[in-house]
Design an enzyme around this catalytic site. Structure first.
Site, mmCIF file in Angstrom:
data_model
loop_
_atom_site.group_PDB
_atom_site.id
_atom_site.type_symbol
_atom_site.label_atom_id
_atom_site.label_comp_id
_atom_site.label_asym_id
_atom_site.label_seq_id
_atom_site.Cartn_x
_atom_site.Cartn_y
_atom_site.Cartn_z
ATOM 1 N N HIS B 165 -25.517 84.084 -20.806
ATOM 2 C CA HIS B 165 -25.436 83.875 -22.250
ATOM 3 C C HIS B 165 -26.533 82.917 -22.707
ATOM 4 C CE1 HIS B 165 -23.564 80.129 -20.919
ATOM 5 N NE2 HIS B 165 -23.656 79.658 -22.148
ATOM 6 N N GLN B 167 -27.689 80.414 -26.482
ATOM 7 C CA GLN B 167 -27.172 79.836 -27.707
ATOM 8 C C GLN B 167 -28.222 79.959 -28.801
ATOM 9 O OE1 GLN B 167 -24.876 76.144 -27.380
ATOM 10 N NE2 GLN B 167 -25.280 76.113 -25.178
ATOM 11 N N VAL B 317 -36.558 60.592 -15.108
ATOM 12 C CA VAL B 317 -35.779 59.357 -15.239
ATOM 13 C C VAL B 317 -36.728 58.173 -15.326
ATOM 14 C CG1 VAL B 317 -33.710 60.252 -14.106
ATOM 15 C CG2 VAL B 317 -35.577 59.331 -12.705
HETATM 16 O O1 G1P Z 1 -23.185 73.907 -25.219
HETATM 17 P P1 G1P Z 1 -23.103 73.671 -23.746
HETATM 18 O O2 G1P Z 1 -23.791 74.740 -22.924
HETATM 19 O O3 G1P Z 1 -21.738 73.365 -23.251
HETATM 20 O O4 G1P Z 1 -23.943 72.300 -23.565
HETATM 21 C C1 G1P Z 1 -25.214 72.202 -23.028
HETATM 22 O O5 G1P Z 1 -26.209 72.599 -23.964
HETATM 23 C C2 G1P Z 1 -26.325 71.804 -25.147
HETATM 24 C C3 G1P Z 1 -27.485 72.313 -25.956
HETATM 25 O O6 G1P Z 1 -28.689 72.313 -25.232
HETATM 26 C C4 G1P Z 1 -26.498 70.332 -24.792
HETATM 27 O O7 G1P Z 1 -26.448 69.556 -25.973
HETATM 28 C C5 G1P Z 1 -25.423 69.844 -23.838
HETATM 29 O O8 G1P Z 1 -25.687 68.512 -23.454
HETATM 30 C C6 G1P Z 1 -25.399 70.754 -22.615
HETATM 31 O O9 G1P Z 1 -24.381 70.354 -21.726
HETATM 32 O O1 G1P Z 2 -39.309 57.098 -6.601
HETATM 33 P P1 G1P Z 2 -37.948 57.741 -6.505
HETATM 34 O O2 G1P Z 2 -36.825 56.795 -6.801
HETATM 35 O O3 G1P Z 2 -37.751 58.490 -5.210
HETATM 36 O O4 G1P Z 2 -37.986 58.869 -7.635
HETATM 37 C C1 G1P Z 2 -37.318 58.798 -8.859
HETATM 38 O O5 G1P Z 2 -37.978 57.926 -9.770
HETATM 39 C C2 G1P Z 2 -39.286 58.328 -10.194
HETATM 40 C C3 G1P Z 2 -39.778 57.342 -11.225
HETATM 41 O O6 G1P Z 2 -38.914 57.267 -12.343
HETATM 42 C C4 G1P Z 2 -39.266 59.756 -10.738
HETATM 43 O O7 G1P Z 2 -40.597 60.171 -10.987
HETATM 44 C C5 G1P Z 2 -38.621 60.727 -9.764
HETATM 45 O O8 G1P Z 2 -38.542 62.010 -10.349
HETATM 46 C C6 G1P Z 2 -37.237 60.206 -9.389
HETATM 47 O O9 G1P Z 2 -36.639 61.069 -8.450
#
Ligand code: G1P
Ligand code: G1P
Lengths: 350, 350
Positions: B165, B167, B317
């Site tokens: 599906h 959205q 992250v």
């Molecule tokens: O609507 P769903 O599939 O439950 O939810 C998913 O898609 C949404 C739209 O991209 C997001 O905001 C949600 O965080 C995600 O979990």
């Molecule tokens: O260096 P780490 O902890 O293995 O890696 C993590 O932090 C990094 C920096 O935010 C990111 O680029 C990576 O994707 C994440 O897995």
């Protein structure tokens, strides 16, 4: 019908990057049958002979981690940025623009014990972490335009090692977020002759509805424009510009504030709360050493992914990637929950 | 030392949003001990009486999903956006800006069978999906400035339901990403008198190194500025502006192209490849109906999170949230892998 922020979808502007966030409070009620996060286990050993961040263990590259007793900093064995690197050729095609990137990447262990986290460390131990941040910042900021101190905590945040640690990535350039912030803070200062975040803290303290923690030196607030469900900003009240201009008292109060905030986070869903957090302050390096930093206010940002429980997180996917940031509960609702939850006694100690 | 893009960290500019991406090719070698994704199981039943998206099943709100035989569209039971909503009060404080958000959210099932996905559907069945996208777009674009068709696929992308599906979220305003794109495409057109993406496709076809699929009507390319490891853009070669101006032949070729791309994705790590994808084209609604769309080129974007295997993903992250987007292999390396992997025969059929 009267507009009620906690009921009606609306947008809010993030004045730090100029982007709008879609707020959809009524969506918190939807049932969840998607991926469940594994809650971080609390049964880690103090010492794990296979974990390269533990004192005395040999890393994959053959180097032995020393028998450290407080913090320990080393160069990342697989750095994203390196100090010496050839400069890419210039391109005059606007569709194929490439630019140099120099820097370095360090890993910093907070404590020799694998089974501790900031909320379960003592304030004195957190002060040691802050002092090490400052000494790293002093060294790296002499050379680099941006020194990004950040902690990825928890498997849900892609953290590949449970030992308490953070990373410090230094860059020869201003990355996207700091660059946007630099421009916006400067423009606000030009108009108002006050740092934007000083005005912001003042108004939030008057309104109180998004304040989580306040003390003499620090304020923790769920920003009006928060994107992640329990996102917070930890903002200096002393017109600090960078982490290395904090006094001993401000550092001690910072340790208490960080401990209180992360204790609240852990207590909220009774788990080791995952997040990415990091510090933003005035840019550095030879390029910015003599520029005014009057428009800046030192602050940390916490981006935690959990939404409704230890196992249900917010995914920034689909609409968020293709269109715009979207959140499911209001910043005011998040702030109230964080205010109400205990910040003094960690649930593991109860 | 000579600069080599596949070895040396560098930055690339995304001309569609003006943001730089940090490319760190040597980082692909680092060991991974973090979270492992559960590979999507292939053992779903064709029909699951507890899945509200299956034909004939009653949804939590008491409404029964009809016994549909091709596609099926309904209003989301927990919509992020609603059509009638009070307008928030005006604020003249730049730090507390709030704006209205109207719209609606629909769910569209691709097929009655739960155990199919686009790559395992026939081209004829995918044409039915495209036709339904167009009929939805025709209706919704009359009213709304932006109609975001998007598919979240796989638990790793926060997809809460494995039934095939997508959205459709419609907005009374231009969200952040389309707004940035609108400005950038317009500026490029003003200077070059050509749609940016038409020029881009032409140059990529000359260079070939980032091309994954090309046919008369469509090109699939790993963009020079790709952020996610195997991100691609599927771009119209016919100066199409919106999804509803595709001819029958272009739609059929689109179905073949989507099937080939998603088959390549699945074959790459021998799993049901998770991603978020969606369509971008010229804005719509009464506001944009009479504005020029000459600067636009219809395209879809695929954002898949997997990095090195079915179980190791890229996490955006820490540094990425606080500083800037960062990737671990070059777009050229990703394109080569996608070019080389079979796009005709799905691994489940071998
Ligand atoms: O609507 P769903 O599939 O439950 O939810 C998913 O898609 C949404 C739209 O991209 C997001 O905001 C949600 O965080 C995600 O979990
Ligand atoms: O260096 P780490 O902890 O293995 O890696 C993590 O932090 C990094 C920096 O935010 C990111 O680029 C990576 O994707 C994440 O897995």
């Amino acid at each position: 019908m009267q507009f009620v922020a906690s009921e009606h979808p609306h947008r809010r502007l993030n004045p730090l990057n100029g982007q709008w966030v879609l707020v959809c409070p009524h969506r918190t009620q939807r049932p969840w049958s998607g991926q469940q996060e594994k809650a971080q286990k609390n049964d880690l050993p103090e010492f794990d002979p296979t974990n390269p961040l533990c004192p005395g263990v040999t890393r994959p590259n053959g180097i032995q981690t020393p028998e450290y007793e407080s913090t320990y900093v080393f160069e990342n064995d697989f750095p994203a940025l390196v100090e010496v690197v050839p400069v890419p050729p210039n391109s005059d095609d606007p569709l194929f623009q490439i630019a140099p990137a120099r820097g370095n990447c360090r890993v910093m262990c907070f404590h020799p014990k694998s089974n501790l986290t900031l909320p379960t460390m003592s304030a004195a131990e957190i002060v040691v972490v802050i002092d090490e941040w400052i000494s790293q910042f002093n060294e790296l900021s002499a050379k680099y335009a941006w020194v990004q101190i950040f902690e990825n905590k928890g498997a849900a945040m892609g953290c590949s090692n449970p030992h308490p640690h953070c990373q410090i990535w230094s860059c020869s350039f201003l990355p996207t977020e700091p660059q946007l912030k630099q421009e916006r803070l400067r423009a606000y200062y030009a108009t108002n002759e006050r740092p934007m975040l000083a005005d912001y803290v003042e108004r939030e303290l008057q309104r109180q509805e998004r304040i989580v923690i306040e003390n003499r030196d620090w304020v923790v607030v769920v920003p009006f424009w928060a994107t992640w469900p329990f996102e917070t900003m930890l903002i200096s009240r002393n017109n600090n510009k960078r982490i290395n201009d904090l006094t001993a008292e401000q550092r001690y109060n910072l340790a208490l504030t960080m401990k209180e905030l992360t204790t609240k986070y852990d207590n909220l869903f009774q788990c080791s709360f995952p997040y990415s957090m990091g510090w933003h302050g005035a840019p550095t390096g030879p390029e910015h050493a003599h520029a005014s930093s009057a428009h800046w206010t030192l602050h940390a940002i916490y981006y935690p992914p959990l939404l409704r429980s230890a196992s249900v997180r917010k995914f920034m996917v689909g609409f968020e990637l293709l269109a715009m940031a979207q959140r499911d509960l209001t910043p005011e609702q998040a702030a109230q929950k964080l205010r109400e939850v205990d910040g003094k006694c960690h649930y593991l100690e109860k």
